[in-house]
Design an enzyme around this catalytic site. Structure first.
Site, mmCIF file in Angstrom:
data_model
loop_
_atom_site.group_PDB
_atom_site.id
_atom_site.type_symbol
_atom_site.label_atom_id
_atom_site.label_comp_id
_atom_site.label_asym_id
_atom_site.label_seq_id
_atom_site.Cartn_x
_atom_site.Cartn_y
_atom_site.Cartn_z
ATOM 1 N N CYS B 76 44.313 46.303 39.608
ATOM 2 C CA CYS B 76 42.920 46.494 40.042
ATOM 3 C C CYS B 76 42.602 47.976 40.204
ATOM 4 C CB CYS B 76 42.649 45.680 41.313
ATOM 5 S SG CYS B 76 40.886 45.490 41.654
ATOM 6 N N HIS B 177 43.741 40.410 39.571
ATOM 7 C CA HIS B 177 44.842 40.353 40.538
ATOM 8 C C HIS B 177 45.822 39.247 40.137
ATOM 9 C CE1 HIS B 177 43.342 43.105 43.643
ATOM 10 N NE2 HIS B 177 42.138 42.716 43.260
ATOM 11 N N GLU B 179 48.537 38.571 41.440
ATOM 12 C CA GLU B 179 49.118 37.998 42.665
ATOM 13 C C GLU B 179 48.166 37.013 43.343
ATOM 14 O OE1 GLU B 179 47.671 40.859 42.383
ATOM 15 O OE2 GLU B 179 46.730 41.513 44.236
#
Lengths: 254, 196
Positions: B76, B177, B179
């Site tokens: 990001c 993202h 994650e």
């Protein structure tokens, strides 16, 4: 294509979910972590945790819950309820929340929005706006606070516009008229706010059927739709809902 | 050892949790030597570009990161800081990628931030070996990197095609993202951790 989001909301008190959840085959039906994990594996695009803990002393429990949730789930989640200070926000974000939402405290002190946005980034500052129909207001909707108990005399649209320009990254818009009725989202409210501001709007309050979701996306111009009991009691199954909406031409992450 | 660069930008915990779910432990550090000695480096980021670059320079990490030769993943804002310049706060970046980062125009039809799940295409390179074209990833950003020769994945929003990922030599970046992108995101992290 950016998809529309489906967001289950979990009310949490002292680290436990408070609205009854009786359908899940969970080891512990009151465990917010178990429920969050279930939803993240069954189609939810994001989650919202609303802390309804009555006392400040129990805030630590929420921070612990946020840590546990962050360890378990791999989709974004927002934490709201009673957030007043930069320190509250710092603790929740450090514990692993992706966004926080502010409600009454931001109405009382709009300056907290730019303060939070500049320190943590607009993307994690959600304004929770509770509104009720009031023909005396220019937009027809008044901002209410304290869980709907207190009117503010503040036009809902002008507050939404102000919050967006102060740096809020998203609006979680709840119709206090529709909330709990299961008669559908307030399409007029959502549409008037969503068409006039340039940040995403999550519609909340009133979801009762799959058709209600279609309506709020198609006519209410919502970017996301939030509901609690219809998901918790499995009156609506999220994967089925998303398949239905996708068939109807609403972009969904399937 | 997986180093996760610490420079005051948020979401480090989300990255650590994701690593832990995949069976890895990340070391959060701003120590230049620890970062230089790491097998892999993850450069996360949520926040504002000029503040983030200021923090990196104050810690002397800008030169360190540029000079790394091990697999490096910016996420990001991390990816945006790897570029030469960002319109956010008129910020000079690390210059690992020559690209410039520009702001999305906002309107009621394409709101800013670009927030939510969007599909990625044109997947190239080792990160995407086990991810299908059109997979959904979670994005939250107001600025974007235009398409370029370093683009490793594309995404489209508000009529603009932009770089969802960049890659050059040992340096990789994702605008989304991984994650926070469910099992598809975990496959990307897993490729970074295991296949490179």
């Amino acid at each position: 294509m950016l998809t529309k989001r489906i967001i289950p909301c979990l009310d949490v008190k002292d680290g436990r979910t408070v609205k009854g959840v009786n359908f899940l085959n969970l080891r512990d039906a009151g465990s917010a972590v178990e429920l969050a994990s279930y939803y993240s594996e069954h189609g939810a695009d994001e989650l919202v945790f609303l802390d309804i803990t009555a006392t400040v002393e129990n805030r630590g429990t929420m921070v612990q819950l946020v840590c546990d949730v962050a360890d378990r789930i791999s989709i974004p989640f927002t934490v709201g309820g009673g957030i007043r200070t930069k320190d509250d926000v710092d603790r929740l974000l450090s514990a692993g929340a992706d966004k926080i939402s502010v409600n009454s405290a931001a109405v009382r002190n709009p300056g907290m929005i730019p303060e939070l946005a500049s320190q943590f980034g607009s993307q994690c500052v959600v304004l929770a706006l509770d509104a009720r129909r009031n023909p005396a207001m220019p937009s027809g909707f008044e901002t209410v606070i304290d869980g709907g108990r207190t009117g503010t005399g503040l036009d809902a649209l002008s507050w939404a516009e102000q919050a967006a320009s102060l740096g809020a990254g998203e609006i979680l818009l709840t119709s206090m008229d529709a909330d709990g009725t299961k008669n559908g989202f307030d399409v007029d409210l959502t549409s008037i706010i969503s068409s006039n501001i340039v940040i995403p709007v999550i519609a909340s309050g009133g979801a009762g059927s799959k058709e209600d979701f279609l309506e709020i996306f198609r006519y209410g111009k919502a970017d996301a739709a939030l509901a609690a009991s219809v998901f918790h009691f499995r009156e609506i199954d999220i994967p089925e809902l998303k398949a239905y909406l996708d068939d109807e031409g609403i972009p969904m992450r399937i | 050892m997986i180093a996760v660069v610490k420079y005051g930008a948020g979401n480090i915990r989300s990255v650590l949790s994701a690593l832990s779910r995949l069976g890895y432990e990340g070391i959060v550090t701003d120590d230049p030597d620890t970062i230089r000695c790491a097998d892999k480096v993850i450069f996360p980021g949520v926040g504002e570009a000029s503040q983030a670059m200021k923090a990196l320079r104050e810690k002397g990490l800008d030169d360190v990161l540029r000079s790394l030769t091990q697999p490096f993943l910016g996420i990001c804002l991390g990816m945006q800081l790897m570029c030469s310049f960002s319109e956010e706060g008129d910020t000079e970046g690390l210059g690992i990628f020559p690209e410039r980062v520009i702001r999305f125009p906002s309107s009621a039809d394409s709101k800013v931030p670009h927030m939510g799940w969007n599909s990625i295409s044109g997947l190239k390179g080792p990160l995407f070996g086990s991810v299908s074209e059109g997979s959904f990833m979670y994005f939250v950003h107001s600025y974007y990197v235009p398409l370029s020769q370093n683009t490793a994945a594309t995404c489209s929003y508000g009529g603009i095609e932009f770089s969802a990922a960049l890659a050059k030599d040992n340096f990789m970046g994702t605008q989304f993202h991984p994650e926070k992108s469910g099992s598809s995101g975990e496959r990307i992290l897993s490729a970074f951790l295991e296949d490179l």
